[in-house]
Scaffold this motif. Sequence first.
Motif, PDB file in Angstrom:
ATOM      1  N   ARG A 142      44.086 -44.218  15.214  1.00 40.25           N
ATOM      2  CA  ARG A 142      44.246 -42.782  15.428  1.00 40.25           C
ATOM      3  C   ARG A 142      43.212 -42.306  16.435  1.00 40.25           C
ATOM      4  NH1 ARG A 142      44.060 -39.594  10.039  1.00 40.25           N
ATOM      5  NH2 ARG A 142      42.355 -41.013   9.626  1.00 40.25           N
ATOM      6  N   ILE A 143      43.645 -41.506  17.376  1.00 39.45           N
ATOM      7  CA  ILE A 143      42.740 -40.980  18.404  1.00 39.45           C
ATOM      8  C   ILE A 143      42.661 -39.472  18.221  1.00 39.45           C
ATOM      9  CG2 ILE A 143      42.357 -40.713  20.866  1.00 39.45           C
ATOM     10  CD1 ILE A 143      43.933 -43.286  21.276  1.00 39.45           C
ATOM     11  N   HIS A 144      41.459 -38.952  18.081  1.00 36.04           N
ATOM     12  CA  HIS A 144      41.250 -37.514  17.894  1.00 36.04           C
ATOM     13  C   HIS A 144      40.877 -36.868  19.212  1.00 36.04           C
ATOM     14  CE1 HIS A 144      41.336 -37.905  13.533  1.00 36.04           C
ATOM     15  NE2 HIS A 144      40.570 -38.962  13.658  1.00 36.04           N
ATOM     16  N   ASP A 161      28.240 -36.144  15.784  1.00 34.99           N
ATOM     17  CA  ASP A 161      28.579 -37.179  14.811  1.00 34.99           C
ATOM     18  C   ASP A 161      27.322 -37.713  14.132  1.00 34.99           C
ATOM     19  OD1 ASP A 161      30.187 -40.369  14.721  1.00 34.99           O
ATOM     20  OD2 ASP A 161      30.759 -38.578  13.619  1.00 34.99           O
ATOM     21  N   ARG A 162      26.239 -37.893  14.904  1.00 37.51           N
ATOM     22  CA  ARG A 162      24.988 -38.395  14.329  1.00 37.51           C
ATOM     23  C   ARG A 162      24.386 -37.387  13.349  1.00 37.51           C
ATOM     24  NH1 ARG A 162      24.233 -40.388  19.663  1.00 37.51           N
ATOM     25  NH2 ARG A 162      22.949 -38.589  20.206  1.00 37.51           N
ATOM     26  N   LEU A 163      24.443 -36.102  13.699  1.00 42.46           N
ATOM     27  CA  LEU A 163      23.935 -35.078  12.780  1.00 42.46           C
ATOM     28  C   LEU A 163      24.730 -35.066  11.482  1.00 42.46           C
ATOM     29  CD1 LEU A 163      23.277 -32.123  15.263  1.00 42.46           C
ATOM     30  CD2 LEU A 163      21.544 -33.494  14.069  1.00 42.46           C
ATOM     31  N   ALA A 164      26.053 -35.073  11.601  1.00 41.81           N
ATOM     32  CA  ALA A 164      26.894 -35.089  10.401  1.00 41.81           C
ATOM     33  C   ALA A 164      26.596 -36.319   9.554  1.00 41.81           C
ATOM     34  CB  ALA A 164      28.366 -35.059  10.806  1.00 41.81           C
ATOM     35  N   SER A 204      36.477 -33.399   9.352  1.00 42.86           N
ATOM     36  CA  SER A 204      35.785 -34.465  10.059  1.00 42.86           C
ATOM     37  C   SER A 204      36.740 -35.316  10.881  1.00 42.86           C
ATOM     38  CB  SER A 204      35.032 -35.361   9.065  1.00 42.86           C
ATOM     39  OG  SER A 204      34.384 -36.407   9.759  1.00 42.86           O
ATOM     40  N   LEU A 205      36.269 -35.708  12.055  1.00 44.45           N
ATOM     41  CA  LEU A 205      37.030 -36.607  12.918  1.00 44.45           C
ATOM     42  C   LEU A 205      36.580 -38.059  12.748  1.00 44.45           C
ATOM     43  CD1 LEU A 205      36.997 -34.442  16.167  1.00 44.45           C
ATOM     44  CD2 LEU A 205      38.628 -34.418  14.274  1.00 44.45           C
ATOM     45  N   ASN A 206      35.644 -38.277  11.845  1.00 50.65           N
ATOM     46  CA  ASN A 206      35.124 -39.610  11.568  1.00 50.65           C
ATOM     47  C   ASN A 206      35.717 -40.100  10.256  1.00 50.65           C
ATOM     48  OD1 ASN A 206      33.427 -41.752  10.552  1.00 50.65           O
ATOM     49  ND2 ASN A 206      31.877 -41.171  12.072  1.00 50.65           N
ATOM     50  N   ASP A 207      36.583 -41.088  10.307  1.00 48.81           N
ATOM     51  CA  ASP A 207      37.281 -41.545   9.106  1.00 48.81           C
ATOM     52  C   ASP A 207      36.331 -42.032   8.019  1.00 48.81           C
ATOM     53  OD1 ASP A 207      40.244 -42.936  10.730  1.00 48.81           O
ATOM     54  OD2 ASP A 207      39.687 -40.894  10.224  1.00 48.81           O
ATOM     55  N   GLY A 208      35.229 -42.667   8.432  1.00 49.10           N
ATOM     56  CA  GLY A 208      34.257 -43.120   7.447  1.00 49.10           C
ATOM     57  C   GLY A 208      33.632 -41.962   6.701  1.00 49.10           C
ATOM     58  N   HIS A 209      33.339 -40.878   7.408  1.00 50.17           N
ATOM     59  CA  HIS A 209      32.792 -39.687   6.756  1.00 50.17           C
ATOM     60  C   HIS A 209      33.801 -39.096   5.775  1.00 50.17           C
ATOM     61  CE1 HIS A 209      29.754 -38.824  10.273  1.00 50.17           C
ATOM     62  NE2 HIS A 209      29.543 -39.972   9.668  1.00 50.17           N
ATOM     63  N   VAL A 210      35.058 -39.050   6.179  1.00 48.35           N
ATOM     64  CA  VAL A 210      36.101 -38.488   5.301  1.00 48.35           C
ATOM     65  C   VAL A 210      36.217 -39.310   4.024  1.00 48.35           C
ATOM     66  CG1 VAL A 210      38.554 -37.982   5.079  1.00 48.35           C
ATOM     67  CG2 VAL A 210      37.373 -37.474   7.216  1.00 48.35           C
ATOM     68  N   ASP A 262      47.112 -40.641   4.037  1.00 51.92           N
ATOM     69  CA  ASP A 262      45.648 -40.647   4.125  1.00 51.92           C
ATOM     70  C   ASP A 262      45.025 -40.719   2.736  1.00 51.92           C
ATOM     71  OD1 ASP A 262      45.827 -40.446   6.854  1.00 51.92           O
ATOM     72  OD2 ASP A 262      45.380 -38.303   6.931  1.00 51.92           O
ATOM     73  N   PHE A 263      45.587 -39.959   1.812  1.00 54.69           N
ATOM     74  CA  PHE A 263      45.069 -39.921   0.438  1.00 54.69           C
ATOM     75  C   PHE A 263      45.158 -41.298  -0.211  1.00 54.69           C
ATOM     76  CE2 PHE A 263      45.578 -39.173  -4.149  1.00 54.69           C
ATOM     77  CZ  PHE A 263      44.488 -38.363  -4.400  1.00 54.69           C
ATOM     78  N   LEU A 264      46.290 -41.955  -0.084  1.00 59.68           N
ATOM     79  CA  LEU A 264      46.468 -43.278  -0.694  1.00 59.68           C
ATOM     80  C   LEU A 264      45.577 -44.317  -0.012  1.00 59.68           C
ATOM     81  CD1 LEU A 264      50.344 -43.263  -1.138  1.00 59.68           C
ATOM     82  CD2 LEU A 264      48.635 -43.171  -2.957  1.00 59.68           C
ATOM     83  N   ASN A 265      45.441 -44.217   1.295  1.00 65.00           N
ATOM     84  CA  ASN A 265      44.580 -45.162   2.007  1.00 65.00           C
ATOM     85  C   ASN A 265      43.129 -45.042   1.547  1.00 65.00           C
ATOM     86  OD1 ASN A 265      46.632 -46.289   3.579  1.00 65.00           O
ATOM     87  ND2 ASN A 265      46.363 -44.811   5.225  1.00 65.00           N
TER      88      ASN A 265
END
Length: 794
Positions: free
Chosen positions: A403-405, A476-479, A531-537, A85-88
């Motif tokens: 990936r499915i959370h 998700d919208r609030l975050a 976070s379960l949202n990869d874009g947010h991470v 995840d870090f390298l990606n």
Amino acid sequence: MTDMPHPDNPRTGLSSVALLGSYLPRRCGIATFTHDLAEALAAADPSVSTRTVAMNDRPEGYRYDGRVGFEINQNRLAEYRLAADFLNMAHTDVLCVQHEFGIFGGEAGSHLYEMLRRLRMPVVATCHTVLKAPEPHYRRSAQTLFEHCDRLIVMAERAVEFLTTIYQVPHEKIALIPHGIPDVPFVDPNFYKDQFNVEGKKVILTFGLLGPSKGIENMVAALPEIVAKHPDVVYLVLGATHPGVLAHAGEDYRLGLQRQAKELGVADHIKWFDKFVTHEELTAFLGAADVYVTPYNNEAQITSGTLAYALGTGKATVATPYWHAQEMLADGRGSLVPFHDKQALTDAINHLFDKEIDRHAMRKAAYLHTRQMRWSHVADQYLDLFADVVKQRRQQPKPLALRIHSPGQVPGQTKLSEIKLDHLAALTDSCGVMAHAKVTVPDRRSGYTTDTNANALVAVLFAQDHVAYTTGGELDRLAHKYLAFLFHAYDPDEKRFRAHMSYARQWDAEPFSEDTHGRAVRALGETVARSLNDGHVTLAAELFRNALAACEAFEHPHGMAYSLIGIHAYLKRFSGDTDARRVRESLAEKLFERFKANHSDDWPWPNDEVTYTAARLPHALLLCGRWMFRDDMIQTALHSLQWLNRVQSGEHDRFAPVGSEGWYPRGGEKARFHQLPTEAAGSIDANLEAYRVTQDPSYQARARLCLDWFLGNNDVRLPLYDPKTGGCYDKLLPHGLDENQSAEATIAWLMSLLSLYEHEDPKAEPDAPPPPPALSATPTTPSTEPVSTASAEA
């Protein structure tokens, strides 16, 4: 076998390279190779960022240089996923794996593949070992490696033969790049001999990590006849015992060799150097040698860095016919002798001493042959290969698994209040959450603060494990809005977060605040962790890393504490991030010093006044002590927290935080009212962390008592939480409640409730360290002397 790209070709699309392998100061050949390759790549093309992911063989790791960006405990499978995840998220263009089965965990190093299958970038593997007759589990492991890699690098023609015939790897997937060597001049050995008190002597050298496979006993056995003919011979044996050998057999091998030398009467002709040397020291040792010897016991050595280094300094070399030596010493570049043949070894060395012309011809042939092996040339070949695989990957992209959370479930049969986010949502508009409310209506005149949006983001992240979560749903919208606010608040020129924005979307021109910066760092760290949202991470990780450097200069304990809590959260996901760990260590020591410097028996506190969110200070120190295995920090934090719990207690031991109208100055009176919800939220987190460290139920009970403060068990017996709106009143006043339900108060209630939800329905905390040894639940007065303990991640 693939042709290497022409060196004049531009390395289009190559800007970031990561190496994976063991790394100095770890003592092994792969560590040395990875370090040397990283430095050579950085020197060959400074426009290409070169970082290293270091494999650790011990929990506390090593103190690496700045080239290391992430660390993996080789035995923890979860850390391989985190490294991927870090390298990606770091947008790495290519990963180069230094492959040796033993430096990765799992059967035959199989943990590595958990990482490789998650990577988005192409992978190149440098194969330091290629087995000729692998056992089934090693064959499976090797085949899996080869399938995951876009290209394989080997250092010998024999390795190419093995890959194509034994493993059926296509020729076009293989690149032959020699082992790199330092660029040193061709010098007379007498230039260096005085450094080792061997001037005027004939010097034989063997170097490398010692172990039974090195065959040094054969050289010791040959020495009596060599000494008989050349009494001025000295044999230098350079190298520490291999860590694996040392762990299982101690120094038995070295001591056995020394006994053998004494029994044969040649002990005075051997100098032992039990050390792991620097490049400069190695150059001097090699420079002093007339003859270099590698008397290995078997042929299964596809690559030998020590042999490459010796030839690169122009040494006349005698070796047994292991695979790499067969290639390197061909055409008069060295002398091969049979395995376990003492007499052949004796004759070959005596010949080189007897025939000086032959010895010098061998030296020159070796030196000239290795000019293409200099690290500068090798690095160019690696970079050109990397650019080629990046180009190929862009032309032929590989599909990635999605990936499915699964969101967490609300705990059953709980006595805790329902989680209600209605009021928080009502205070939030398209820009973010407004700081204040007039009763329950958003107060637009108050505008927006970075502090409040950061805290709101943390609350939403905690809630996603206990409230139905879907991508694109309400949480998700609030975050999304709160994270966008932090992104806008960050000033890239100052590398700090601005504090306040008006409703007209204008930032106030006020000084940057350490507290604001720390709260933002905390929210970003929690986003990365939860976070379960990869874009947010991805965005949060980028902002976190950009904001991290400013934290090191902090002088105020609250800014340090919030930053440390955020760093701790971030490291739950990316525990190997060296920069984050370094800043955590620096800040933790600063905060710890503040506690110690200001401590007295009746005032174990880092400031001369107990003020806002007081419990965050021992909370942060407790986290650092727990995860850095610092019992001294833990004891100081527990001592301080117990004192604060007593200070913040009212009648019948109910929670009664220090009031904000006057606070609690040293030697003065504690303010009784204007009690704030943020104090209860901080106290809950601190006491729950103390419970996790000590398992003392009194801390758990204290946390529930703080939650009860919201529900009416307080000094005025009125609940601050409003179940109709989901909001929380701003303050507890002498006459009752401040009727305004601000965002700060509401978020404090939500975080208090959610922290207890998480505690009573815990998810497995990633990589939680065991409790430190000899930890007592009741702290003693903290010592000003540090305790010698190991860090869980250092």
